[in-house]
Design an enzyme around this catalytic site. Structure first.
Site, PDB file in Angstrom:
ATOM      1  N   LYS A 104      -5.914  11.936 -17.659  1.00 37.96           N
ATOM      2  CA  LYS A 104      -6.083  12.747 -18.870  1.00 37.96           C
ATOM      3  C   LYS A 104      -4.819  12.699 -19.747  1.00 37.96           C
ATOM      4  CE  LYS A 104     -10.147  13.972 -17.190  1.00 37.96           C
ATOM      5  NZ  LYS A 104     -10.344  14.981 -16.166  1.00 37.96           N
ATOM      6  N   TYR A 114     -13.851  21.903 -10.904  1.00 38.62           N
ATOM      7  CA  TYR A 114     -14.315  20.632 -11.477  1.00 38.62           C
ATOM      8  C   TYR A 114     -15.486  20.138 -10.621  1.00 38.62           C
ATOM      9  CZ  TYR A 114     -13.842  15.622 -12.727  1.00 38.62           C
ATOM     10  OH  TYR A 114     -14.062  14.329 -13.127  1.00 38.62           O
ATOM     11  N   ARG A 128       0.806  -1.214   0.000  1.00 34.17           N
ATOM     12  CA  ARG A 128       0.000   0.000   0.000  1.00 34.17           C
ATOM     13  C   ARG A 128       0.846   1.273   0.000  1.00 34.17           C
ATOM     14  NH1 ARG A 128      -3.250  -1.006   4.429  1.00 34.17           N
ATOM     15  NH2 ARG A 128      -1.994   0.390   5.675  1.00 34.17           N
ATOM     16  N   ASP A 176      -5.356  22.653  -8.956  1.00 33.30           N
ATOM     17  CA  ASP A 176      -5.625  21.578  -9.915  1.00 33.30           C
ATOM     18  C   ASP A 176      -5.032  22.003 -11.260  1.00 33.30           C
ATOM     19  OD1 ASP A 176      -6.739  19.814 -11.814  1.00 33.30           O
ATOM     20  OD2 ASP A 176      -8.555  19.517 -10.627  1.00 33.30           O
TER      21      ASP A 176
END
Ligand code: PLP
Length: 393
Positions: A214, A117, A64, A189
């Site tokens: 993206k 967003y 993890r 962002d």
């Protein structure tokens, strides 16, 4: 001859191709995928030492907490962003939310750009505000006017430039400097520009979040988020990511690492085609307005020109038509697909309506907003496709 450190004299294209690769002695160009939960130790003492160091950068402890291939990718991203460290998280949205959870506590105040967003907005409204955090939206174009909104308990200012769907370019340096002088943490962002075209940390932001889903992946086949930060925030964010159970799938990180090698070249093409389509659309009688930061007609073009080195392939325009006609327009396009996300090699077109996701600014243009993503197809084929669809209006 492998470059193993962050050499700030290198250009970003070189960093993206040379950093984060295996040791030259291995002879491999690329890291293989490491799939791991258990990491074995020989000595009880070694396991204990590793446990104490588990939040340090690049430490192998348990699956993890990351594996060498993930650490290598985080190193390239950090070098590009000018960050001390980067964390891979399961999605872009997870990246946006992580700093909010890590930094905010009941009684804190957060200032959030109104052009955020939409899923990040929902997350703030549904979960962060519920924890007793005072949530306040601000006009994305506020610039140093942000100073007037800052309160005693303002802990975080959240930026996103340009705004989702409406493409306001924020005066990031002005907002960040207001925040800095008051000890407020800024989170930006940067999904649209990527580090290739804008580096918020270089103008003083504390944390950059982005969807590697993206442009970095570039092929519409993975979900991955990145959180890059200055040194003083790294441990807080890494601990939060782990205690929240965030883990980025190594296969997705592998694809993002492959994507980042060609990011600069792909983005140049997205930029060129996007700008060509935007310029062409601006001349069409069915188009009311094109919203592309690199066009001189964009209201914040000057800021874009000052701060950004390019524009990606995503922009919007307002169609002078009824909704019914606009539906016909997008449905009759054959090279532009209809669907969420962007940054892949393919062109996209969707109808968008920002009016319901605003608190302090208003979207009240006549006509229908269409968001386009210019992919890697031929510019003339894309223009022919748009020409055919516009003829129906
Ligand atoms: C897509 C997007 C995200 C979220 O990324 P996912 O990987 O889809 O969760 C966050 N911010 C911006 C600006 C985006 O466009």
């Amino acid at each position: 001859m492998t470059i193993t450190r962050t050499d700030r004299s290198l250009q970003k294209e070189t960093i993206a191709t040379h950093l984060g690769r295996p040791d030259a002695a291995l002879g491999l160009v690329n890291w293989p995928v490491h799939r791991a939960s258990t990491v074995l130790f020989d000595k009880v003492g070694d396991l204990e030492i590793s446990g104490r160091q588990k939040f340090d950068k690049g430490k192998l402890y348990y699956g993890r907490f990351g594996t060498p291939d993930i650490f290598a990718f985080e190193q390239v991203v950090s070098a590009l962003e000018g960050a001390y460290g980067t964390l891979c998280v399961p999605s872009g949205l997870a990246a946006c939310v992580l700093p909010l959870v890590a930094f905010l506590k009941p009684g804190d105040h957060i200032l959030v750009t109104d052009a955020i967003y939409e899923p990040t907005r929902t997350s703030l409204e549904r979960f962060i505000a519920r924890q007793g955090v005072e949530l306040e939206f601000y006009d994305p174009c506020i610039g140093d006017g942000i100073a007037e909104l800052i309160k005693e308990n303002t802990k975080v200012i959240y930026l996103e430039s340009p705004g989702s769907h409406t493409f306001e370019i924020q005066d990031v340096p002005a907002i960040v400097s207001c925040a800095r002088s008051r000890g407020i943490i800024t989170v930006c962002d940067n999904t649209w520009a990527t580090a290739m075209f804008f580096r918020p940390l270089e103008v003083g932001a504390d944390v950059v979040v982005q969807a590697a889903t993206k442009y970095i992946s570039g092929h519409s086949d993975i979900m991955l988020g990145l959180v890059s930060c200055q040194e003083q925030h790294y441990k807080t964010l890494r601990e939060a990511a782990n205690w929240l159970g965030y883990h980025a799938a190594p296969d997705n990180v592998f694809l993002a690492a492959r994507g980042i090698r060609t990011l600069a070249t792909r983005l140049e093409r997205h930029y060129k085609t996007g700008l060509a389509l935007a310029g062409w659309l601006e001349k069409q009688p069915q188009v009311r307005r094109v919203i592309h930061p690199a066009l001189p007609s964009h209201p914040n073009h000057g800021i874009w020109k000052r701060d950004f080195e390019g524009a990606s392939g995503l922009f919007s325009f307002v169609l002078d038509a009824s909704r019914e006609r606009a539906v016909k327009f997008v449905e009759s396009l054959s090279l532009f697909g209809m669907g969420l996300s962007w940054g892949g090699y393919e062109s996209l077109a969707i109808i968008s309506d920002p009016s319901h996701a605003r608190a302090v600014t208003h979207w009240k243009e006549d006509g229908i907003l269409i968001r386009l993503h210019a992919g890697l197809e031929s510019e003339s084929d894309l223009i022919a496709d748009l020409t055919g669809a516009l003829a129906l209006i």
